[in-house]
Motif scaffolding. Structure first.
Motif, PDB file in Angstrom:
ATOM      1  N   GLY A  27      -0.817   9.408  -2.243  1.00  0.00           N
ATOM      2  CA  GLY A  27       0.509   9.353  -3.220  1.00  0.00           C
ATOM      3  C   GLY A  27       1.131   8.084  -3.227  1.00  0.00           C
ATOM      4  N   TYR A  73      -0.484   5.120  -2.408  1.00  0.00           N
ATOM      5  CA  TYR A  73      -1.354   4.233  -3.318  1.00  0.00           C
ATOM      6  C   TYR A  73      -1.254   4.613  -4.690  1.00  0.00           C
ATOM      7  CZ  TYR A  73      -5.735   2.834  -5.218  1.00  0.00           C
ATOM      8  OH  TYR A  73      -6.632   2.219  -5.983  1.00  0.00           O
ATOM      9  N   LEU A  74      -0.921   5.735  -5.100  1.00  0.00           N
ATOM     10  CA  LEU A  74      -0.604   6.088  -6.436  1.00  0.00           C
ATOM     11  C   LEU A  74       0.588   5.327  -6.941  1.00  0.00           C
ATOM     12  CD1 LEU A  74      -1.693   9.792  -7.031  1.00  0.00           C
ATOM     13  CD2 LEU A  74      -3.092   7.656  -7.255  1.00  0.00           C
ATOM     14  N   VAL A 110       1.898   2.457  -5.463  1.00  0.00           N
ATOM     15  CA  VAL A 110       1.676   1.267  -5.595  1.00  0.00           C
ATOM     16  C   VAL A 110       1.144   0.775  -6.607  1.00  0.00           C
ATOM     17  CG1 VAL A 110       0.319  -0.503  -4.212  1.00  0.00           C
ATOM     18  CG2 VAL A 110       1.851   0.866  -2.978  1.00  0.00           C
ATOM     19  N   LEU A 111      -0.027   1.597  -7.319  1.00  0.00           N
ATOM     20  CA  LEU A 111      -0.842   1.271  -8.190  1.00  0.00           C
ATOM     21  C   LEU A 111      -0.148   1.416  -9.638  1.00  0.00           C
ATOM     22  CD1 LEU A 111      -3.815   0.559  -7.995  1.00  0.00           C
ATOM     23  CD2 LEU A 111      -4.185   3.216  -8.916  1.00  0.00           C
ATOM     24  N   GLN A 133       3.041   0.612  -9.902  1.00  0.00           N
ATOM     25  CA  GLN A 133       4.021  -0.536 -10.267  1.00  0.00           C
ATOM     26  C   GLN A 133       3.104  -1.838 -10.879  1.00  0.00           C
ATOM     27  OE1 GLN A 133       6.856   0.248  -8.921  1.00  0.00           O
ATOM     28  NE2 GLN A 133       5.794   2.001  -7.967  1.00  0.00           N
ATOM     29  N   THR A 134       1.744  -1.654 -10.995  1.00  0.00           N
ATOM     30  CA  THR A 134       0.934  -2.807 -11.487  1.00  0.00           C
ATOM     31  C   THR A 134       0.736  -2.606 -12.940  1.00  0.00           C
ATOM     32  OG1 THR A 134      -1.207  -1.879 -11.249  1.00  0.00           O
ATOM     33  CG2 THR A 134      -0.170  -2.802  -9.265  1.00  0.00           C
ATOM     34  N   ARG A 135       1.172  -1.481 -13.317  1.00  0.00           N
ATOM     35  CA  ARG A 135       1.141  -1.140 -14.783  1.00  0.00           C
ATOM     36  C   ARG A 135       2.532  -1.583 -15.687  1.00  0.00           C
ATOM     37  NH1 ARG A 135      -2.256   3.974 -13.179  1.00  0.00           N
ATOM     38  NH2 ARG A 135      -4.167   2.917 -12.430  1.00  0.00           N
ATOM     39  N   PRO A 136       2.187  -2.136 -17.056  1.00  0.00           N
ATOM     40  CA  PRO A 136       3.545  -2.247 -17.789  1.00  0.00           C
ATOM     41  C   PRO A 136       4.503  -1.093 -17.747  1.00  0.00           C
ATOM     42  CG  PRO A 136       1.348  -2.789 -18.919  1.00  0.00           C
ATOM     43  CD  PRO A 136       1.015  -2.161 -17.765  1.00  0.00           C
ATOM     44  N   GLU A 150       2.335  10.948 -15.347  1.00  0.00           N
ATOM     45  CA  GLU A 150       1.646  10.167 -14.084  1.00  0.00           C
ATOM     46  C   GLU A 150       3.017  10.091 -13.261  1.00  0.00           C
ATOM     47  OE1 GLU A 150      -0.938   9.524 -12.992  1.00  0.00           O
ATOM     48  OE2 GLU A 150      -0.488   7.850 -11.612  1.00  0.00           O
ATOM     49  N   ARG A 210       3.092  13.185 -11.387  1.00  0.00           N
ATOM     50  CA  ARG A 210       2.133  13.511 -10.388  1.00  0.00           C
ATOM     51  C   ARG A 210       2.364  12.524  -9.039  1.00  0.00           C
ATOM     52  NH1 ARG A 210      -3.240  14.036 -11.592  1.00  0.00           N
ATOM     53  NH2 ARG A 210      -3.059  12.573 -13.374  1.00  0.00           N
ATOM     54  N   ARG A 264       8.071   2.591 -10.899  1.00  0.00           N
ATOM     55  CA  ARG A 264       7.803   3.308 -12.050  1.00  0.00           C
ATOM     56  C   ARG A 264       8.110   4.836 -11.790  1.00  0.00           C
ATOM     57  NH1 ARG A 264       7.148  -1.926 -12.683  1.00  0.00           N
ATOM     58  NH2 ARG A 264       5.696  -2.556 -14.287  1.00  0.00           N
TER      59      ARG A 264
END
Lengths: 346, 346
Positions: free
Chosen positions: B171, B173-174, B176-177, B179-182, B188, B191, B263
């Motif tokens: 969770g 990791y998701l 952290v991931l 944060q890399t998206r605009p 999401e 989730r 996010r």
């Protein structure tokens, strides 16, 4: 080739690791497709390892009279690989290492993916963050994998794994602390060798194997007399390889330990032989890229390298002497591993 | 004061944590006096927590008919505090957070010690390295503490703790991931709420308590219907507090989640209400210190705050409805905790 490597039953350990990952994929399916990438990183993190700890674990099992055909020991021993993978992933973040086993370290690889994808935010911070959570996942799998063996003796194995986990984290801490000091003495450097590596790589794995085979406490304790000197020899060889090893063989850049400023026994033995001027020079060069070549020269010229080779030989002899006192079955199981610590090139 | 906090048996949990640390001091004595500092950091890392997870664990135990006077559940439940402490210490490194529970975060405190002592090497890197090994030590204590309860049912508790540990790492990791998206959509973001927080904070702790009390699988599964919406409500309240909470009460700087660029559902609900121009503005402001005030304004004006308050109320209602279907003893044990998720101020 590492002496003793053929004893590892690598296929059985690899199969246990792979089966475990598949079960975790099922567990984590509800987290959606993105979680897959983390599980792929986890699987990669145990690929290509030397399987040293499972090998020592199996040796302890055999030494205590465990059935050589019982595959449950391979399942249990595989847990030590998750622990090791976790330690390496976190270690590379802590040391800011670029390379591991001849490939980019996890945080660097993830950083590259971020950068190449033009993702939002800081790429280096993202790489570190993913490596931290990956290491946590891997660490939490060590005891889970051990329990997956379903051996009736698993409780005593877990007690020893508890000690092992606490010792390696604390040994790492002592190592990190040592880097903050201008100099570290031989005694302190040897203490770090013992608790960061010797207990973790050899003693505890061997004891876990013996305990899982149902050995009594006296036998488990007696294994230390062989395993600790052997483990220290192993780490001292690692230190020598970290300075003088062939990058093609070790999978790490040449002289990486010097560039990182590691306060190894090799460095401590150089300090103890140095005059005031050389000590000053050593302090200045340690932890820099330019310092690698002159420090190597200093380590050889001072006699420190020869002294550490003697440290290794002494420990090999101590392990042999202690082994002679163990029962015949134990001697037969452990003897082939004596050279693992001392004569390897990676 | 948090509603339900009086149910925590804080004294019993604190005593279990303290006894555990004392045993680890004995285990780690051979590592010398420097190791003491790490154990002190470990103890500090569980000080001042809300003991939410042990509270939910105890509620699960009581719901399944566990003896309220059996202290072994407090010992087992205390393990969840080590897991939480580990997650917070690592989280603060990952987010580069300065403050936790109104005090400097671990990596910052250690960085300051390094700097003030004039130690060798990079102070910030040292702080991060110590925080990483500390988090590893704490994580390895979670299952060890659970096993220290010596409950005969501990195996099933550990199976659920396994799920919990893997889910929280994945969770994270998701998160952290994300944060890399605009931008991250509401689905999401929800989730992430579920797997980073709801399962970890409420569902798994409650299920662990029930399993330790000897509940059957059907009962353990049925608890999810209450625990998941409750846990989601809890995390959504956390998100609201992370943007609008009083720093004096939360112990974290005002608007910290916005500064870190999280996010969250709150942000996703703002995005879904924004026109193209506002979306562009939101992207630019998120993750900056200057953006905190205008983003707060945007979150309120857009109706996103009200929407999330409705998300919270809906989940509170869903948890209530599910609770009505459980047996009377379970209702009595869990009912007082319903407000923990939703009506707290820290």
């Amino acid at each position: 080739m590492i002496p003793g490597e053929e004893l590892a039953r690598r296929d059985a350990v690899d199969a246990a690791l792979e089966a475990f990952v598949q079960e975790r994929r099922r567990d984590l399916e509800p987290l959606g497709p993105d979680a897959t990438a983390l599980l792929d990183l986890a699987r990669d993190a145990v690929a290509g390892g030397k399987r040293l700890r499972p090998t020592f674990c199996r040796a302890g099992w055999l030494a205590a009279g465990g059935d050589p055909d019982d595959g449950r020991i391979d399942v249990a021993a595989a847990g030590l690989e998750w622990l090791q993978a976790s330690a390496l992933v976190h270690d590379d973040v802590m040391d800011d290492s670029d390379v591991r086993r001849g490939r980019p370290s996890v945080h660097r690889a993830v950083e590259s993916t971020h950068r190449e994808g033009g993702w939002s935010g800081d790429a280096a911070a993202h790489g570190r963050a993913v490596a931290i959570v990956l290491g946590d996942l891997l660490l939490s799998w060590a005891d889970q994998q051990l329990r997956a063996s379903a051996l009736p003796t698993v409780g005593r194995g877990l007690d020893l794994l508890d000690l092992c986990r606490s010792e390696v984290a604390t040994g790492q801490y002592l190592d990190v602390l040592a880097q903050t000091r201008p100099e570290v003495g031989v005694e302190e450097a040897l203490r770090i060798v013992r608790f960061k590596a010797a207990t973790y790589t050899v003693e505890r794995p061997m004891q876990i194997g013996a305990a899982l085979a149902g050995a009594d406490d006296a036998f488990v304790d007696a294994l230390s007399s062989v395993a600790l000197p052997l483990g220290e020899a192993f780490q001292l060889r690692d230190d020598v390889l970290g300075v003088f090893g062939d990058p093609e063989v070790t999978g790490k850049p040449a002289g990486d330990d010097l560039r990182e400023g590691k306060r190894t026994v090799l460095v401590a033995r150089t300090v103890e032989r140095a005059g005031p001027q050389e000590r000053e020079q050593l302090r200045r060069l340690l932890g820099t890229r330019e310092g690698i070549a002159p420090l190597r020269d200093m380590i050889v010229r001072s006699g420190a390298l020869a002294a550490v080779e003697k440290d290794i030989a002494d420990r090999e002899q101590a392990a042999r002497d202690a082994l002679d006192l163990l029962p015949q079955a134990a001697r037969a199981a452990i003897e082939p591993l004596l050279l693992v610590g001392t004569r390897r090139s990676r």
